[in-house]
Design a protein around this motif. Structure first.
Motif, PDB file in Angstrom:
ATOM      1  N   PHE A 162       0.831  -1.206   0.000  1.00 58.85           N
ATOM      2  CA  PHE A 162       0.000   0.000   0.000  1.00 58.85           C
ATOM      3  C   PHE A 162       0.863   1.252   0.000  1.00 58.85           C
ATOM      4  O   PHE A 162       0.645   2.172  -0.793  1.00 58.85           O
ATOM      5  CB  PHE A 162      -0.929  -0.023   1.217  1.00 58.85           C
ATOM      6  N   LEU A 163       1.859   1.282   0.899  1.00 53.55           N
ATOM      7  CA  LEU A 163       2.745   2.450   0.982  1.00 53.55           C
ATOM      8  C   LEU A 163       3.490   2.682  -0.329  1.00 53.55           C
ATOM      9  O   LEU A 163       3.642   3.824  -0.770  1.00 53.55           O
ATOM     10  CB  LEU A 163       3.737   2.276   2.136  1.00 53.55           C
ATOM     11  N   THR A 164       3.960   1.605  -0.946  1.00 47.01           N
ATOM     12  CA  THR A 164       4.694   1.720  -2.209  1.00 47.01           C
ATOM     13  C   THR A 164       3.781   2.145  -3.347  1.00 47.01           C
ATOM     14  O   THR A 164       4.098   3.055  -4.121  1.00 47.01           O
ATOM     15  CB  THR A 164       5.363   0.369  -2.555  1.00 47.01           C
ATOM     16  N   THR A 165       2.636   1.503  -3.446  1.00 50.45           N
ATOM     17  CA  THR A 165       1.702   1.780  -4.535  1.00 50.45           C
ATOM     18  C   THR A 165       1.206   3.220  -4.507  1.00 50.45           C
ATOM     19  O   THR A 165       1.099   3.865  -5.550  1.00 50.45           O
ATOM     20  CB  THR A 165       0.496   0.815  -4.461  1.00 50.45           C
ATOM     21  N   PHE A 166       0.928   3.738  -3.322  1.00 46.52           N
ATOM     22  CA  PHE A 166       0.352   5.074  -3.221  1.00 46.52           C
ATOM     23  C   PHE A 166       1.350   6.148  -2.801  1.00 46.52           C
ATOM     24  O   PHE A 166       0.947   7.247  -2.417  1.00 46.52           O
ATOM     25  CB  PHE A 166      -0.877   5.043  -2.311  1.00 46.52           C
ATOM     26  N   GLN A 226       2.816   7.465  -7.764  1.00 46.07           N
ATOM     27  CA  GLN A 226       1.670   8.137  -8.376  1.00 46.07           C
ATOM     28  C   GLN A 226       2.113   8.980  -9.576  1.00 46.07           C
ATOM     29  O   GLN A 226       1.442   9.000 -10.611  1.00 46.07           O
ATOM     30  CB  GLN A 226       0.955   9.027  -7.353  1.00 46.07           C
ATOM     31  N   LEU A 227       3.260   9.645  -9.458  1.00 42.80           N
ATOM     32  CA  LEU A 227       3.784  10.429 -10.580  1.00 42.80           C
ATOM     33  C   LEU A 227       4.200   9.525 -11.742  1.00 42.80           C
ATOM     34  O   LEU A 227       3.956   9.847 -12.911  1.00 42.80           O
ATOM     35  CB  LEU A 227       4.957  11.296 -10.128  1.00 42.80           C
ATOM     36  N   ARG A 228       4.824   8.388 -11.442  1.00 46.86           N
ATOM     37  CA  ARG A 228       5.197   7.434 -12.504  1.00 46.86           C
ATOM     38  C   ARG A 228       3.966   6.955 -13.262  1.00 46.86           C
ATOM     39  O   ARG A 228       3.950   6.905 -14.488  1.00 46.86           O
ATOM     40  CB  ARG A 228       5.923   6.223 -11.895  1.00 46.86           C
ATOM     41  N   VAL A 229       2.947   6.596 -12.521  1.00 45.33           N
ATOM     42  CA  VAL A 229       1.703   6.119 -13.131  1.00 45.33           C
ATOM     43  C   VAL A 229       1.089   7.207 -14.003  1.00 45.33           C
ATOM     44  O   VAL A 229       0.660   6.966 -15.132  1.00 45.33           O
ATOM     45  CB  VAL A 229       0.715   5.660 -12.024  1.00 45.33           C
ATOM     46  N   TYR A 230       1.065   8.418 -13.499  1.00 39.41           N
ATOM     47  CA  TYR A 230       0.508   9.550 -14.246  1.00 39.41           C
ATOM     48  C   TYR A 230       1.289   9.778 -15.540  1.00 39.41           C
ATOM     49  O   TYR A 230       0.700   9.969 -16.614  1.00 39.41           O
ATOM     50  CB  TYR A 230       0.549  10.807 -13.364  1.00 39.41           C
ATOM     51  N   ARG A 231       2.601   9.731 -15.446  1.00 42.26           N
ATOM     52  CA  ARG A 231       3.433   9.958 -16.644  1.00 42.26           C
ATOM     53  C   ARG A 231       3.248   8.869 -17.692  1.00 42.26           C
ATOM     54  O   ARG A 231       3.435   9.109 -18.877  1.00 42.26           O
ATOM     55  CB  ARG A 231       4.899  10.065 -16.241  1.00 42.26           C
ATOM     56  N   ARG A 232       2.897   7.665 -17.261  1.00 44.46           N
ATOM     57  CA  ARG A 232       2.615   6.585 -18.216  1.00 44.46           C
ATOM     58  C   ARG A 232       1.236   6.737 -18.841  1.00 44.46           C
ATOM     59  O   ARG A 232       0.862   5.983 -19.731  1.00 44.46           O
ATOM     60  CB  ARG A 232       2.684   5.221 -17.513  1.00 44.46           C
ATOM     61  N   GLY A 233       0.465   7.685 -18.342  1.00 49.71           N
ATOM     62  CA  GLY A 233      -0.858   7.929 -18.892  1.00 49.71           C
ATOM     63  C   GLY A 233      -1.964   7.094 -18.284  1.00 49.71           C
ATOM     64  O   GLY A 233      -3.079   7.085 -18.794  1.00 49.71           O
ATOM     65  N   GLU A 234      -1.668   6.408 -17.201  1.00 52.88           N
ATOM     66  CA  GLU A 234      -2.698   5.603 -16.556  1.00 52.88           C
ATOM     67  C   GLU A 234      -3.626   6.506 -15.759  1.00 52.88           C
ATOM     68  O   GLU A 234      -3.202   7.482 -15.156  1.00 52.88           O
ATOM     69  CB  GLU A 234      -2.058   4.553 -15.645  1.00 52.88           C
TER      70      GLU A 234
END
Length: 72
Positions: free
Chosen positions: A37-41, A46-54
């Motif tokens: 949970f700590l790693t995922t959020f 969150q920035l990595r996920v956003y940059r991938r367009g997810e």
């Protein structure tokens, strides 16, 4: 959005500093799920996920509740 079903006497804050809310969430869940949970959020993830367009990040965890019933 973070869905939360209150199984414990501890309340989940609805506002606050992001890191504090994530730390609170991690403290209420099963120890085996807390690190994921700590790693995922984390803000970094969150920035990595956003940059991938997810658009969504999902993780199912188990809450560690307190028992409301006491012998007595």
């Amino acid at each position: 959005m973070m869905a939360y079903e209150n199984f414990s006497a501890t309340t989940c804050p609805s506002t606050g500093v992001f890191e504090e809310l994530i730390a609170h969430g991690a403290a209420t869940m099963h120890p085996e799920d807390s690190e994921a949970f700590l790693t995922t959020f984390s803000i970094e993830n969150q920035l990595r996920v956003y940059r991938r367009g997810e658009r969504f990040v999902r993780l199912v965890t188990r809450q560690q509740g307190t028992t409301a019933n006491t012998a007595g």
